[in-house]
Design an enzyme around this catalytic site. Structure first.
Site, short mmCIF file in Angstrom:
data_model
loop_
_atom_site.label_atom_id
_atom_site.label_comp_id
_atom_site.label_asym_id
_atom_site.label_seq_id
_atom_site.Cartn_x
_atom_site.Cartn_y
_atom_site.Cartn_z
N ARG A 95 9.87 1.35 15.97
CA ARG A 95 10.71 1.82 14.86
C ARG A 95 11.20 3.25 15.11
O ARG A 95 12.32 3.60 14.76
CB ARG A 95 9.90 1.76 13.55
CG ARG A 95 10.72 2.17 12.35
CD ARG A 95 9.98 1.91 11.06
NE ARG A 95 8.94 2.89 10.82
CZ ARG A 95 8.06 2.81 9.83
NH1 ARG A 95 8.06 1.77 9.02
NH2 ARG A 95 7.16 3.75 9.65
N ARG A 129 12.97 8.13 12.52
CA ARG A 129 12.34 8.80 11.38
C ARG A 129 11.50 9.97 11.86
O ARG A 129 10.70 9.82 12.79
CB ARG A 129 11.46 7.81 10.61
CG ARG A 129 12.13 7.31 9.35
CD ARG A 129 11.34 6.23 8.70
NE ARG A 129 10.00 6.66 8.30
CZ ARG A 129 9.20 5.90 7.56
NH1 ARG A 129 9.61 4.71 7.15
NH2 ARG A 129 8.00 6.33 7.24
N ARG A 156 -1.03 9.72 9.39
CA ARG A 156 -0.72 8.77 8.32
C ARG A 156 -1.74 7.65 8.27
O ARG A 156 -2.11 7.17 7.20
CB ARG A 156 0.69 8.19 8.50
CG ARG A 156 1.76 9.14 7.96
CD ARG A 156 3.11 8.87 8.53
NE ARG A 156 3.60 7.53 8.29
CZ ARG A 156 4.51 6.93 9.04
NH1 ARG A 156 5.03 7.55 10.07
NH2 ARG A 156 4.90 5.71 8.75
N LYS A 175 5.45 -3.78 5.40
CA LYS A 175 5.60 -3.75 3.94
C LYS A 175 7.06 -3.60 3.51
O LYS A 175 7.54 -4.35 2.68
CB LYS A 175 4.82 -2.53 3.47
CG LYS A 175 4.30 -2.51 2.14
CD LYS A 175 3.27 -1.38 1.95
CE LYS A 175 3.29 -0.22 2.89
NZ LYS A 175 4.21 0.87 2.60
N ARG A 232 -0.43 4.87 -3.80
CA ARG A 232 -0.96 5.16 -2.48
C ARG A 232 -2.35 5.78 -2.55
O ARG A 232 -2.92 6.12 -1.52
CB ARG A 232 -0.02 6.13 -1.80
CG ARG A 232 0.38 5.70 -0.41
CD ARG A 232 1.31 6.77 0.14
NE ARG A 232 1.72 6.48 1.46
CZ ARG A 232 2.78 5.73 1.79
NH1 ARG A 232 3.47 5.14 0.84
NH2 ARG A 232 3.09 5.57 3.04
P1 ADP Z 1 5.04 4.07 5.60
O1 ADP Z 1 4.51 3.04 4.68
O2 ADP Z 1 5.58 3.49 6.86
O3 ADP Z 1 4.09 5.19 5.85
P2 ADP Z 1 6.73 5.20 3.48
O4 ADP Z 1 8.22 5.22 3.52
O5 ADP Z 1 6.10 4.35 2.43
O6 ADP Z 1 6.30 4.77 4.94
O7 ADP Z 1 6.18 6.68 3.29
C1 ADP Z 1 6.54 7.75 4.13
C2 ADP Z 1 5.88 9.05 3.65
O8 ADP Z 1 6.36 9.39 2.34
C3 ADP Z 1 4.36 9.00 3.50
O9 ADP Z 1 3.68 9.25 4.71
C4 ADP Z 1 4.11 10.11 2.45
O10 ADP Z 1 4.17 11.39 3.05
C5 ADP Z 1 5.32 9.97 1.54
N1 ADP Z 1 5.02 9.05 0.41
C6 ADP Z 1 5.58 7.83 0.19
N2 ADP Z 1 5.07 7.25 -0.92
C7 ADP Z 1 4.14 8.12 -1.40
C8 ADP Z 1 3.24 8.10 -2.49
N3 ADP Z 1 3.17 7.06 -3.33
N4 ADP Z 1 2.42 9.16 -2.68
C9 ADP Z 1 2.46 10.23 -1.87
N5 ADP Z 1 3.27 10.32 -0.80
C10 ADP Z 1 4.11 9.28 -0.56
#
Ligand code: ADP
Length: 192
Positions: free
Chosen positions: A127, A133, A144, A13, A88
């Site tokens: 990654r 990360r 996750r 994504k 999300r």
């Molecule tokens: P990925 O899609 O690879 O999990 P992201 O960078 O989108 O990575 O998100 C990393 C973390 O940040 C998530 O696991 C969550 O803890 C937090 N996070 C990101 N976006 C949201 C959201 N919209 N609502 C709640 N937590 C979020």
């Protein structure tokens, strides 16, 4: 164009969002990136968020929705945006709709990048080596994925019911996936 990108962690994504941003010259709005930035800057919000992110849980809706509302208030979103990592869960999707309705700028496209879980584990392992990360450890990734299935997967149905969803196959080279996304956007921008 106002686009929401959906997909499991590791679906690519973020990569596709970056390509789209470049191609369409639109702002990239990623809650994950905004949160990581807050952590790096050591803000109070960042400190609160870090332990949640490292467990693979979702940061509370009011925090992320507040961040998004602030971001959507900026001038550069007038021509559209690419949203990545938000909404999300279904509550966030409803908040987003309400915010965009106030702005008179509803979501136009929701694109779900479909990929099988086997590939996800491999990609995230890769990654983790490249980016280091702190939420890419095996245990956090597993959580996750569980959070994704329980809370984020229903967002796909939310956009499907509204006739806004298209699924794109997420396997292959990133350039191939990008072509699939562009062809969806092109088709939808043709007059009916
Ligand atoms: P990925 O899609 O690879 O999990 P992201 O960078 O989108 O990575 O998100 C990393 C973390 O940040 C998530 O696991 C969550 O803890 C937090 N996070 C990101 N976006 C949201 C959201 N919209 N609502 C709640 N937590 C979020």
């Amino acid at each position: 164009m106002r686009i929401v990108l959906l997909g499991a962690p590791g679906s690519g994504k973020g990569t596709q969002a970056a390509l789209l941003v470049e191609q369409l010259n639109l702002p990239h709005i990623s809650t994950g990136a905004l949160l990581r930035d807050a952590i790096k800057r050591g803000t109070q919000l960042g400190m609160q968020a870090k332990s949640i992110i490292d467990k693979g849980e979702l940061v509370p809706d009011d925090i992320v929705s507040g961040m998004i509302e602030e971001r959507l208030g900026k001038q550069d979103v007038a021509n559209g945006f690419i949203l990545d990592g938000y909404p999300r869960n279904v509550a966030q999707a409803a908040s987003l709709d309400a915010m965009l309705e106030r702005l008179g700028q509803p979501v136009e496209e929701a694109i779900q990048i479909d990929i099988d879980p086997e590939q996800i584990i491999k990609r995230i392992a890769k990654r983790a080596k490249e980016e280091g990360r702190s939420d890419d450890t095996e245990e956090t990734v597993r959580n996750r994925m569980r959070v994704y299935e329980e809370q984020t997967a229903p967002v796909v149905g939310y956009y499907e019911e509204r006739g806004l969803l298209t699924r794109v196959l997420g396997d292959g080279l990133k350039e191939e996936i990008f072509e699939r996304i562009l062809s969806v956007l092109n088709q939808h921008s043709q007059p009916a």
